[in-house]
Design a protein around this motif. Structure first.
Motif, PDB file in Angstrom:
ATOM      1  N   GLY A 172      64.380  37.628  73.373  1.00  0.00           N
ATOM      2  CA  GLY A 172      62.964  37.917  73.539  1.00  0.00           C
ATOM      3  C   GLY A 172      62.142  36.663  73.756  1.00  0.00           C
ATOM      4  O   GLY A 172      61.164  36.659  74.511  1.00  0.00           O
ATOM      5  N   PHE A 173      62.562  35.569  73.109  1.00  0.00           N
ATOM      6  CA  PHE A 173      61.835  34.293  73.234  1.00  0.00           C
ATOM      7  C   PHE A 173      61.807  33.782  74.663  1.00  0.00           C
ATOM      8  O   PHE A 173      60.917  33.011  75.048  1.00  0.00           O
ATOM      9  N   ALA A 174      62.784  34.183  75.485  1.00  0.00           N
ATOM     10  CA  ALA A 174      62.857  33.697  76.864  1.00  0.00           C
ATOM     11  C   ALA A 174      61.813  34.348  77.768  1.00  0.00           C
ATOM     12  O   ALA A 174      61.602  33.886  78.901  1.00  0.00           O
ATOM     13  N   PHE A 175      61.144  35.396  77.289  1.00  0.00           N
ATOM     14  CA  PHE A 175      60.103  36.036  78.090  1.00  0.00           C
ATOM     15  C   PHE A 175      58.742  35.350  77.922  1.00  0.00           C
ATOM     16  O   PHE A 175      57.781  35.717  78.606  1.00  0.00           O
ATOM     17  N   GLU A 176      58.659  34.387  77.015  1.00  0.00           N
ATOM     18  CA  GLU A 176      57.435  33.617  76.894  1.00  0.00           C
ATOM     19  C   GLU A 176      57.245  32.753  78.155  1.00  0.00           C
ATOM     20  O   GLU A 176      58.225  32.301  78.748  1.00  0.00           O
ATOM     21  N   PRO A 177      56.028  32.466  78.587  1.00  0.00           N
ATOM     22  CA  PRO A 177      54.768  33.020  78.072  1.00  0.00           C
ATOM     23  C   PRO A 177      54.287  34.259  78.831  1.00  0.00           C
ATOM     24  O   PRO A 177      53.428  34.967  78.352  1.00  0.00           O
ATOM     25  N   ALA A 178      54.846  34.502  80.024  1.00  0.00           N
ATOM     26  CA  ALA A 178      54.304  35.594  80.837  1.00  0.00           C
ATOM     27  C   ALA A 178      55.393  36.391  81.535  1.00  0.00           C
ATOM     28  O   ALA A 178      55.161  36.976  82.596  1.00  0.00           O
ATOM     29  N   GLY A 179      56.578  36.453  80.931  1.00  0.00           N
ATOM     30  CA  GLY A 179      57.692  37.110  81.594  1.00  0.00           C
ATOM     31  C   GLY A 179      57.664  38.620  81.581  1.00  0.00           C
ATOM     32  O   GLY A 179      58.520  39.256  82.205  1.00  0.00           O
ATOM     33  N   LEU A 180      56.698  39.215  80.887  1.00  0.00           N
ATOM     34  CA  LEU A 180      56.624  40.671  80.836  1.00  0.00           C
ATOM     35  C   LEU A 180      55.341  41.217  81.471  1.00  0.00           C
ATOM     36  O   LEU A 180      55.035  42.402  81.333  1.00  0.00           O
ATOM     37  N   THR A 181      54.611  40.376  82.173  1.00  0.00           N
ATOM     38  CA  THR A 181      53.328  40.806  82.739  1.00  0.00           C
ATOM     39  C   THR A 181      53.476  41.889  83.801  1.00  0.00           C
ATOM     40  O   THR A 181      52.542  42.653  84.053  1.00  0.00           O
ATOM     41  N   LYS A 182      54.651  41.980  84.429  1.00  0.00           N
ATOM     42  CA  LYS A 182      54.856  42.977  85.487  1.00  0.00           C
ATOM     43  C   LYS A 182      55.401  44.302  84.949  1.00  0.00           C
ATOM     44  O   LYS A 182      55.620  45.232  85.726  1.00  0.00           O
ATOM     45  N   VAL A 183      55.620  44.371  83.639  1.00  0.00           N
ATOM     46  CA  VAL A 183      56.138  45.609  83.049  1.00  0.00           C
ATOM     47  C   VAL A 183      54.986  46.578  82.845  1.00  0.00           C
ATOM     48  O   VAL A 183      54.067  46.301  82.078  1.00  0.00           O
ATOM     49  N   ARG A 184      55.053  47.704  83.523  1.00  0.00           N
ATOM     50  CA  ARG A 184      53.942  48.663  83.468  1.00  0.00           C
ATOM     51  C   ARG A 184      54.320  50.020  82.898  1.00  0.00           C
ATOM     52  O   ARG A 184      53.446  50.838  82.633  1.00  0.00           O
ATOM     53  N   VAL A 185      55.610  50.272  82.725  1.00  0.00           N
ATOM     54  CA  VAL A 185      56.015  51.606  82.277  1.00  0.00           C
ATOM     55  C   VAL A 185      55.890  51.716  80.757  1.00  0.00           C
ATOM     56  O   VAL A 185      55.962  50.709  80.041  1.00  0.00           O
TER      57      VAL A 185
END
Length: 314
Positions: A210-223
Motif C-alpha cells: 500500500g505504501f507504494a501508492f503514495e502520494p497519488a497512485g490511486l487518483t485514477k481509481v473511480r469505482v
C-alpha cells in the motif's frame, strides 16, 4: 530471487488441489452450479489456468474475478466463489502464472504485478467472448475480489499505479513481510500497467505494498470499493498498507476491520484436508462463522453496486 515460503506454497497446493467434499454437497443441495477448469490464452506469455463457477441457468449474469494472494491458487477462496455462484454470479478465479503454489518464479520481480494485472484483463476477455456461456454475462456488471497480492492486483487493474521505487527506502526504514520477497526495484522504464475500465466494483482484503501508492497512485481509481482488514494481521501491517489505501482513494471505501483476524483468516475455512499451517487463527477466532458473514457482505456489496435485487426463494 528468494523463494516464497516453501511451507506456505505446499500448504496452498493441498488446499487448491482438494476442494472440500462438504462444499460440493452444499452446491448440489442448493441451486445447480457448474464448476469447470479452463485455460485462457495470453499471447507471448504462459496460458492462464482458471476455474469457473456458473449458475446452470439464467442470463444477464454479473461476473466476478477472484485474484488469489502470493503462492495461492484458483481454489484459495473456494467458499466465496461458491457463495457468489449460488447467489447468481458467474465467478472466474485465475491461477496467476509465475505466482502460485506450483511456480513462484515471478514473485518479487518488476513484472510481478504488471503480469498479474494483465492476467485479470485477459481473463475478462475470455469470459466475455471465449467462454461457452459468454452470452449469459452482463458486460456492465463486472467486479473483482482480491486478497493480499490479489488485492494489490485489483487496485492496479481498476486504475492504481504503484511507485516501485518506493519499495527500497520503505523496506530500509520499516521492514515488513513483503521486504523478504520483493527485491529493491531498478526501474529504467515505467511499468506498463493494465487498467480495465470494464470492472465496475471491487472488494479488496489486506492489500499489499500500500505504501507504494503514495502520494497519488490511486487518483485514477473511480469505482466503489469494499475494503477489509484483519485487526491481528502482522503479515500486511495496516498502517503501511490498507490505511494508506483507505486515505488515498478518491472515494472513501466501505471499510471493515475484522476483530482478531490474521492474514490467513481470509482464506477458505479449514476442512480435514487443509494443512494445519493454514489454520493458525487466533485462539477463539471462528473462521467459518467469519466467512459466513464475509461472503454475505461481499454478495450484498456487489448486488448494491450492480443494482441487483435478489430473487425471493420459493
Amino acid at each position: 530471487m528468494k523463494k516464497y515460503s516453501a511451507a506456505l506454497a505446499l500448504a496452498l497446493a493441498a488446499i487448491s488441489a482438494t476442494p472440500p467434499t462438504a462444499a460440493k454437497a452444499e452446491i448440489a443441495a442448493t441451486i445447480p452450479i457448474k464448476v469447470t477448469p479452463a485455460s485462457v490464452g495470453d499471447p507471448g506469455y504462459a496460458a492462464i489456468p482458471v476455474v469457473i463457477w456458473a449458475p446452470s441457468t439464467g442470463t444477464g449474469l454479473p461476473l466476478v474475478v477472484i485474484s488469489h494472494g502470493t503462492g495461492g491458487g484458483a481454489l484459495s477462496h473456494v467458499d466465496t466463489a461458491q457463495a457468489l455462484a449460488e447467489a447468481g454470479f458467474v465467478v472466474v478465479a485465475p491461477m496467476h502464472p509465475g505466482d502460485n503454489f506450483q511456480d513462484d518464479s515471478n514473485v518479487g520481480k518488476p513484472a510481478w504485478f504488471v503480469d498479474r494485472s494483465r492476467h485479470v484483463s485477459k481473463v475478462i476477455d475470455h469470459m466475455l467472448s471465449g467462454w461457452e456461456g459468454h452470452a449469459r454475462i452482463a458486460p456492465g456488471k463486472i467486479g473483482i475480489y482480491g486478497l493480499s497480492a490479489g488485492a494489490t492486483t485489483a487496485l492496479i487493474t481498476i486504475g492504481g499505479e504503484p511507485d516501485l521505487a518506493r519499495i527500497a527506502p520503505h523496506c530500509a526504514a520499516s521492514p515488513e513481510f513483503v521486504c523478504r520477497i520483493m527485491a529493491p526495484q531498478t526501474v529504467t522504464t515505467p511499468p506498463v500497467w493494465t487498467h480495465d475500465a470494464r470492472i465496475a466494483a471491487a472488494v479488496i482484503a489486506a492489500p499489499g505494498i500500500g505504501f507504494a501508492f503514495e502520494p497519488a497512485g490511486l487518483t485514477k481509481v473511480r469505482v466503489p470499493i469494499q475494503l477489509w482488514v484483519g485487526s491481528a494481521d502482522e503479515t500486511v501491517p495496516f498502517k503501511s498498507n490498507a490505511a494508506i489505501v483507505q486515505r488515498l482513494l478518491p472515494k472513501p471505501p466501505e471499510f471493515h476491520s475484522v476483530s482478531d483476524a490474521v492474514h490467513l483468516s481470509f482464506l477458505a475455512p479449514c476442512t480435514p484436508e487443509t494443512p494445519p499451517f493454514l489454520c493458525q487463527d487466533k485462539p477463539g477466532f471462528d473462521r467459518r462463522a467469519f466467512h459466513n458473514s464475509f461472503n454475505k457482505s461481499v454478495i450484498a456489496f456487489f448486488r448494491q453496486q450492480f443494482r441487483i435485487t435478489p430473487k425471493a426463494k420459493p
